[in-house]
Motif scaffolding. Sequence first.
Motif, PDB file in Angstrom:
ATOM      1  N   TYR A  12       0.859  -1.090   0.013  1.00  0.00           N
ATOM      2  CA  TYR A  12       0.060   0.028  -0.164  1.00  0.00           C
ATOM      3  C   TYR A  12       0.988   1.204  -0.038  1.00  0.00           C
ATOM      4  O   TYR A  12       0.615   2.351  -0.728  1.00  0.00           O
ATOM      5  CB  TYR A  12      -1.013  -0.041   1.239  1.00  0.00           C
ATOM      6  N   ASN A  13       1.860   1.387   0.855  1.00  0.00           N
ATOM      7  CA  ASN A  13       2.829   2.431   0.894  1.00  0.00           C
ATOM      8  C   ASN A  13       3.663   2.646  -0.309  1.00  0.00           C
ATOM      9  O   ASN A  13       3.987   3.782  -0.520  1.00  0.00           O
ATOM     10  CB  ASN A  13       3.800   2.271   2.316  1.00  0.00           C
ATOM     11  N   LEU A  14       3.872   1.585  -1.003  1.00  0.00           N
ATOM     12  CA  LEU A  14       4.588   1.644  -2.394  1.00  0.00           C
ATOM     13  C   LEU A  14       3.824   2.596  -3.232  1.00  0.00           C
ATOM     14  O   LEU A  14       3.987   3.273  -3.970  1.00  0.00           O
ATOM     15  CB  LEU A  14       4.823   0.463  -3.066  1.00  0.00           C
ATOM     16  N   GLY A  15       2.406   2.189  -3.317  1.00  0.00           N
ATOM     17  CA  GLY A  15       1.328   2.849  -4.374  1.00  0.00           C
ATOM     18  C   GLY A  15       1.188   4.301  -3.744  1.00  0.00           C
ATOM     19  O   GLY A  15       1.239   5.158  -4.477  1.00  0.00           O
ATOM     20  N   LYS A  16       1.233   4.573  -2.486  1.00  0.00           N
ATOM     21  CA  LYS A  16       1.096   5.974  -2.015  1.00  0.00           C
ATOM     22  C   LYS A  16       2.129   6.726  -2.438  1.00  0.00           C
ATOM     23  O   LYS A  16       2.069   7.930  -2.639  1.00  0.00           O
ATOM     24  CB  LYS A  16       1.180   5.819  -0.320  1.00  0.00           C
ATOM     25  N   MET A  17       3.571   6.194  -2.048  1.00  0.00           N
ATOM     26  CA  MET A  17       4.829   6.972  -2.644  1.00  0.00           C
ATOM     27  C   MET A  17       4.632   7.243  -4.088  1.00  0.00           C
ATOM     28  O   MET A  17       5.232   8.102  -4.638  1.00  0.00           O
ATOM     29  CB  MET A  17       5.970   6.211  -2.224  1.00  0.00           C
ATOM     30  N   MET A  18       4.121   6.102  -5.041  1.00  0.00           N
ATOM     31  CA  MET A  18       4.233   6.411  -6.394  1.00  0.00           C
ATOM     32  C   MET A  18       3.232   7.547  -6.503  1.00  0.00           C
ATOM     33  O   MET A  18       3.479   8.278  -7.457  1.00  0.00           O
ATOM     34  CB  MET A  18       3.712   5.030  -7.048  1.00  0.00           C
ATOM     35  N   ALA A  19       1.998   7.636  -6.132  1.00  0.00           N
ATOM     36  CA  ALA A  19       1.342   8.650  -6.304  1.00  0.00           C
ATOM     37  C   ALA A  19       1.646  10.061  -5.856  1.00  0.00           C
ATOM     38  O   ALA A  19       1.561  10.961  -6.560  1.00  0.00           O
ATOM     39  CB  ALA A  19      -0.220   8.706  -5.288  1.00  0.00           C
ATOM     40  N   GLN A  20       2.617  10.259  -4.830  1.00  0.00           N
ATOM     41  CA  GLN A  20       3.155  11.230  -4.365  1.00  0.00           C
ATOM     42  C   GLN A  20       4.286  11.851  -5.232  1.00  0.00           C
ATOM     43  O   GLN A  20       4.587  12.846  -5.396  1.00  0.00           O
ATOM     44  CB  GLN A  20       3.636  11.067  -2.912  1.00  0.00           C
ATOM     45  N   ARG A  21       4.755  10.890  -6.113  1.00  0.00           N
ATOM     46  CA  ARG A  21       5.717  11.162  -6.733  1.00  0.00           C
ATOM     47  C   ARG A  21       5.501  11.380  -8.259  1.00  0.00           C
ATOM     48  O   ARG A  21       6.114  11.370  -9.144  1.00  0.00           O
ATOM     49  CB  ARG A  21       6.911  10.227  -6.874  1.00  0.00           C
ATOM     50  N   ASN A  22       4.054  11.275  -8.485  1.00  0.00           N
ATOM     51  CA  ASN A  22       3.367  11.304  -9.712  1.00  0.00           C
ATOM     52  C   ASN A  22       3.700  10.272 -10.998  1.00  0.00           C
ATOM     53  O   ASN A  22       3.991  10.500 -11.963  1.00  0.00           O
ATOM     54  CB  ASN A  22       3.714  12.790 -10.619  1.00  0.00           C
ATOM     55  N   ILE A  23       3.982   9.044 -10.419  1.00  0.00           N
ATOM     56  CA  ILE A  23       4.440   7.768 -11.065  1.00  0.00           C
ATOM     57  C   ILE A  23       3.132   7.035 -11.097  1.00  0.00           C
ATOM     58  O   ILE A  23       2.470   6.405 -10.440  1.00  0.00           O
ATOM     59  CB  ILE A  23       5.440   6.978 -10.361  1.00  0.00           C
ATOM     60  N   ARG A  24       2.737   6.934 -12.414  1.00  0.00           N
ATOM     61  CA  ARG A  24       1.646   5.989 -12.762  1.00  0.00           C
ATOM     62  C   ARG A  24       1.857   4.523 -12.624  1.00  0.00           C
ATOM     63  O   ARG A  24       2.913   3.936 -12.862  1.00  0.00           O
ATOM     64  CB  ARG A  24       1.090   6.110 -14.295  1.00  0.00           C
ATOM     65  N   LEU A  25       0.956   3.747 -11.968  1.00  0.00           N
ATOM     66  CA  LEU A  25       1.266   2.411 -11.772  1.00  0.00           C
ATOM     67  C   LEU A  25       0.709   1.606 -13.085  1.00  0.00           C
ATOM     68  O   LEU A  25      -0.458   1.972 -13.405  1.00  0.00           O
ATOM     69  CB  LEU A  25       0.276   1.937 -10.430  1.00  0.00           C
ATOM     70  N   GLU A  39      -5.940   6.013  -3.412  1.00  0.00           N
ATOM     71  CA  GLU A  39      -6.361   6.782  -2.404  1.00  0.00           C
ATOM     72  C   GLU A  39      -5.676   7.971  -2.190  1.00  0.00           C
ATOM     73  O   GLU A  39      -5.782   8.781  -1.129  1.00  0.00           O
ATOM     74  CB  GLU A  39      -6.267   5.913  -1.158  1.00  0.00           C
ATOM     75  N   ASN A  40      -4.499   7.787  -2.797  1.00  0.00           N
ATOM     76  CA  ASN A  40      -3.435   9.196  -2.836  1.00  0.00           C
ATOM     77  C   ASN A  40      -3.478  10.114  -4.114  1.00  0.00           C
ATOM     78  O   ASN A  40      -2.547  10.700  -4.259  1.00  0.00           O
ATOM     79  CB  ASN A  40      -2.250   8.845  -2.284  1.00  0.00           C
ATOM     80  N   VAL A  41      -4.576   9.732  -4.745  1.00  0.00           N
ATOM     81  CA  VAL A  41      -4.897  10.646  -6.089  1.00  0.00           C
ATOM     82  C   VAL A  41      -3.783  10.266  -7.215  1.00  0.00           C
ATOM     83  O   VAL A  41      -3.471  11.381  -7.807  1.00  0.00           O
ATOM     84  CB  VAL A  41      -4.992  12.188  -5.929  1.00  0.00           C
ATOM     85  N   GLY A  42      -3.304   9.258  -7.348  1.00  0.00           N
ATOM     86  CA  GLY A  42      -2.646   8.924  -8.251  1.00  0.00           C
ATOM     87  C   GLY A  42      -3.316   8.044  -9.618  1.00  0.00           C
ATOM     88  O   GLY A  42      -4.442   8.060  -9.248  1.00  0.00           O
ATOM     89  N   GLU A  43      -2.589   7.706 -10.490  1.00  0.00           N
ATOM     90  CA  GLU A  43      -2.831   7.070 -11.610  1.00  0.00           C
ATOM     91  C   GLU A  43      -2.609   5.699 -11.861  1.00  0.00           C
ATOM     92  O   GLU A  43      -1.547   5.457 -11.590  1.00  0.00           O
ATOM     93  CB  GLU A  43      -2.823   7.962 -12.923  1.00  0.00           C
TER      94      GLU A  43
END
Length: 196
Positions: A26-39, A58-62
């Motif tokens: 989950y935190n990996l996904g959160k950090m990706m969102a914070q860095r504007n890295i699309r999953l 949940e952290n407004v990423g893509e």
Amino acid sequence: MNHIESLAVFCASSPGNDPKIGKVAYNLGKMMAQRNIRLIYGGSKLGLMGEVARGVLENVGEVTGVIPDFLKTKEVVHTGLDELITTINMHERKIKMHELSDGFVALPGGFGTFEELFEILTWAQLGLHRKPIGILNIDGFYDHLLAMLNKMASDGFLKQDNLEILLVAPTFEELLQQMENYEAKPVPQWMNKNQT
């Protein structure tokens, strides 16, 4: 330096037995969102796959999911993604994930995760792509595999240069830094079609 705008994440559709690993996913996904890295991932709502996607969303990423048609059921597919791509089969899925990604990260998983990781490593070894590939080695999950890879190299079945394609770190921050600084090896001479 590599500019990472999207990462393909290979991981389990199972949650595993250790809740900590799910939290790291989950935190990996959160950090990706914070860095504007699309999953870019396999499109499932289950297990670690679902946790990474949830962390991004949940952290407004893509998030782009890529799922083969035979797995696209209500029980498996994540219906809240920004984009869901359906492929004919597993092979087409991996090709599409490769096309959409600037790099690849493996979390804990089973046969499917290992198969994806080793296929993308093999493509890199053959010079078919020059993108960074990393393992997020949560609590030493991959220690035994890494020992096996070193055994393969020491026994002459894996070139050291090819072993060094695989980046490894215990945290995403460290792994991302390695991936951004990664320089691919030159294409093997025997693969260079311009050679006579």
